[in-house]
Design a protein around this motif. Structure first.
Motif, PDB file in Angstrom:
ATOM      1  N   SER A  10       4.805  -3.586  12.656  1.00 14.67           N
ATOM      2  CA  SER A  10       4.862  -3.547  11.199  1.00 14.67           C
ATOM      3  C   SER A  10       3.574  -4.097  10.590  1.00 14.67           C
ATOM      4  O   SER A  10       3.002  -3.520   9.659  1.00 14.67           O
ATOM      5  CB  SER A  10       6.067  -4.352  10.706  1.00 14.67           C
ATOM      6  N   ASN A  11       3.099  -5.220  11.136  1.00 13.35           N
ATOM      7  CA  ASN A  11       1.850  -5.817  10.647  1.00 13.35           C
ATOM      8  C   ASN A  11       0.659  -4.899  10.890  1.00 13.35           C
ATOM      9  O   ASN A  11      -0.266  -4.814  10.074  1.00 13.35           O
ATOM     10  CB  ASN A  11       1.606  -7.171  11.323  1.00 13.35           C
ATOM     11  N   LEU A  12       0.692  -4.218  12.018  1.00 12.49           N
ATOM     12  CA  LEU A  12      -0.376  -3.278  12.344  1.00 12.49           C
ATOM     13  C   LEU A  12      -0.420  -2.135  11.329  1.00 12.49           C
ATOM     14  O   LEU A  12      -1.486  -1.765  10.820  1.00 12.49           O
ATOM     15  CB  LEU A  12      -0.159  -2.725  13.760  1.00 12.49           C
ATOM     16  N   TYR A  13       0.768  -1.588  11.022  1.00 13.07           N
ATOM     17  CA  TYR A  13       0.828  -0.507  10.033  1.00 13.07           C
ATOM     18  C   TYR A  13       0.366  -1.002   8.664  1.00 13.07           C
ATOM     19  O   TYR A  13      -0.272  -0.269   7.895  1.00 13.07           O
ATOM     20  CB  TYR A  13       2.250   0.045   9.943  1.00 13.07           C
ATOM     21  N   ALA A  14       0.692  -2.227   8.342  1.00 13.68           N
ATOM     22  CA  ALA A  14       0.267  -2.796   7.058  1.00 13.68           C
ATOM     23  C   ALA A  14      -1.261  -2.878   6.987  1.00 13.68           C
ATOM     24  O   ALA A  14      -1.866  -2.575   5.949  1.00 13.68           O
ATOM     25  CB  ALA A  14       0.883  -4.182   6.875  1.00 13.68           C
TER      26      ALA A  14
ATOM     27  N   TRP B  41       2.298   2.265   4.636  1.00 13.20           N
ATOM     28  CA  TRP B  41       3.440   1.501   4.143  1.00 13.20           C
ATOM     29  C   TRP B  41       4.772   2.174   4.445  1.00 13.20           C
ATOM     30  O   TRP B  41       5.786   1.498   4.639  1.00 13.20           O
ATOM     31  CB  TRP B  41       3.279   1.263   2.645  1.00 13.20           C
ATOM     32  N   SER B  42       4.791   3.494   4.517  1.00 17.46           N
ATOM     33  CA  SER B  42       6.045   4.175   4.860  1.00 17.46           C
ATOM     34  C   SER B  42       6.455   3.844   6.296  1.00 17.46           C
ATOM     35  O   SER B  42       7.643   3.698   6.601  1.00 17.46           O
ATOM     36  CB  SER B  42       5.902   5.690   4.690  1.00 17.46           C
ATOM     37  N   ASP B  43       5.451   3.688   7.173  1.00 16.36           N
ATOM     38  CA  ASP B  43       5.749   3.311   8.562  1.00 16.36           C
ATOM     39  C   ASP B  43       6.214   1.858   8.650  1.00 16.36           C
ATOM     40  O   ASP B  43       7.045   1.512   9.495  1.00 16.36           O
ATOM     41  CB  ASP B  43       4.517   3.529   9.450  1.00 16.36           C
ATOM     42  N   VAL B  44       5.653   1.021   7.791  1.00 15.78           N
ATOM     43  CA  VAL B  44       6.098  -0.382   7.737  1.00 15.78           C
ATOM     44  C   VAL B  44       7.585  -0.419   7.415  1.00 15.78           C
ATOM     45  O   VAL B  44       8.366  -1.121   8.070  1.00 15.78           O
ATOM     46  CB  VAL B  44       5.303  -1.177   6.664  1.00 15.78           C
ATOM     47  N   GLU B  45       7.989   0.362   6.419  1.00 15.15           N
ATOM     48  CA  GLU B  45       9.392   0.401   6.009  1.00 15.15           C
ATOM     49  C   GLU B  45      10.273   0.977   7.121  1.00 15.15           C
ATOM     50  O   GLU B  45      11.385   0.496   7.369  1.00 15.15           O
ATOM     51  CB  GLU B  45       9.532   1.237   4.741  1.00 15.15           C
ATOM     52  N   ARG B  46       9.747   1.992   7.814  1.00 18.17           N
ATOM     53  CA  ARG B  46      10.505   2.618   8.910  1.00 18.17           C
ATOM     54  C   ARG B  46      10.776   1.618  10.033  1.00 18.17           C
ATOM     55  O   ARG B  46      11.885   1.562  10.588  1.00 18.17           O
ATOM     56  CB  ARG B  46       9.736   3.825   9.444  1.00 18.17           C
TER      57      ARG B  46
END
Length: 365
Positions: free
Chosen positions: A322-326, A331-336
């Motif tokens: 999640s931190n990596l995607y951020a 952000w959609s991947d963070v939420e996923r």
């Protein structure tokens, strides 16, 4: 013997119990224990010591301690077996407490006791106790033979006092491959790569053949000091049979760590894909650490997903992804990822660690 109506005595039981200990025949040993009590030989110290050894060998320290506590008389063998047993199941604090209790009981330790107590100090990081044992050995005027000397070097190396370990080494008349390994491992733990390679070369010059442990230690040392070319040369020599064995999983782990630390993430990834083993969490972790240092986001994502495949219920890996995607602004991947965590019933654990980024545990063995 029993079929012929011949009753075993206190000389018989130690031999039978030793056989059970050697083959770790727990149930058979328990049956013999019952027979010992039935025929009235439990209070014989040699039988009791044999029972202690049986339970310690089978890693049942609760029963071992129970027998020990029931003994009315204990000698150096009794205490030593107890200490060895605790050490073998990694209950190092109990091993050292037992060693201290032995002193209070007025029982003099022998060389086997000291070696096991030193090994417990090494694994527990009990440097002060280790130094006290060394001082005690000096006071007794004992000759530091190869076994005792190696135990002292190993203790000093694992407790971060390699200079004192080197002093012990210099004073030893006899050394073996385990002695050299203890020195090289201690230098690797101290992250003194150049010195570790120097001692590795000296070991070969003096006619000692490096083994698998030697190579793990020197490769780890190279990784900590950025000695990529030296590490590659040593690893290549292993592949070409110079040392009489092929690189094992631990050697590959060290090389992957070495490449990743030095920023050679493509080399590390190539080695992971080409090696004849399934990658471990430590290997992927080393690569991930290197990827993040180099800000290689795509490869970081790939590696993070591999870690999730290995441990799908480890919340720390989800947080890391999640931190990596951020960082990448996805952000959609963070939420996923957060939804995936919720779906698995996972919560953020602030105390968790997503990875062990170095094969350090190989040196602690």
């Amino acid at each position: 013997m029993l079929r012929n109506s011949v009753l075993p005595n206190n000389y018989t039981f130690p031999f039978v119990l030793k056989s059970s200990s050697d083959f770790m025949e727990f149930k058979q040993g328990q049956a013999i224990h019952t027979h010992v009590v039935k025929v009235g030989h439990f209070n014989d110290i040699y039988v009791q010591n044999s029972l202690l050894n049986l339970y310690a060998s089978c890693h049942d320290m609760d029963r071992c301690r129970k027998v020990f506590d029931e003994m009315t008389q204990r000698d150096v063998v009794s205490w030593t077996v107890l200490i060895m047993g605790y050490r073998s199941v990694k209950m190092y604090d109990d091993a050292l407490i037992s060693f201290e209790q032995m002193q209070y009981a007025g029982v003099e330790p022998n060389r086997v006791t000291m070696v096991n107590a030193l090994a417990a100090c090494a694994s527990f990081g009990a440097a002060e106790m280790g130094v006290w044992i060394h001082d005690s050995i000096r006071r007794k005027g004992w000759k530091v033979d190869v076994i005792l000397g190696t135990a002292l070097i190993d203790m000093y190396g694992k407790c971060g006092r390699i200079e004192q370990g080197l002093n012990v080494f210099q004073g030893m008349k006899e050394k073996n491959v385990f002695t050299w390994n203890a020195v090289i491992k201690g230098l690797a733990l101290a992250k003194s790569g150049h010195e570790a390679v120097l001692w590795f070369n000296k070991m070969k010059q003096e006619g000692f053949k490096p083994d698998e442990v030697t190579l793990v230690s020197v490769l780890c040392a190279c990784g900590h000091s950025g000695l990529v070319d030296v590490g590659q040369e040593i690893f290549s020599s292993m592949i070409h049979g110079k040392y009489g064995f092929s690189p094992g999983k631990n050697h590959y782990a060290c090389m992957i760590d070495l490449f990743a630390r030095a920023g050679y993430i493509e080399n590390a990834f190539k080695l992971i894909n080409e090696m004849p083993f399934e990658p471990t969490k430590t290997m992927w972790g080393s690569l991930l650490a290197g990827c993040r240092d180099q800000r290689s986001f795509e490869l970081s994502e790939f590696v993070a997903k591999k870690l999730l495949e290995l441990e799908p219920d480890n919340s720390a890996y989800y947080i890391m992804l999640s931190n990596l995607y951020a960082e990448m602004g996805r952000w959609s991947d963070v939420e996923r990822v957060r939804e995936s965590m919720k779906g698995r019933g996972l919560k953020k654990d602030l105390g968790s660690s997503y990875v062990e980024p170095e094969p350090q545990e190989l040196l602690a063995q």
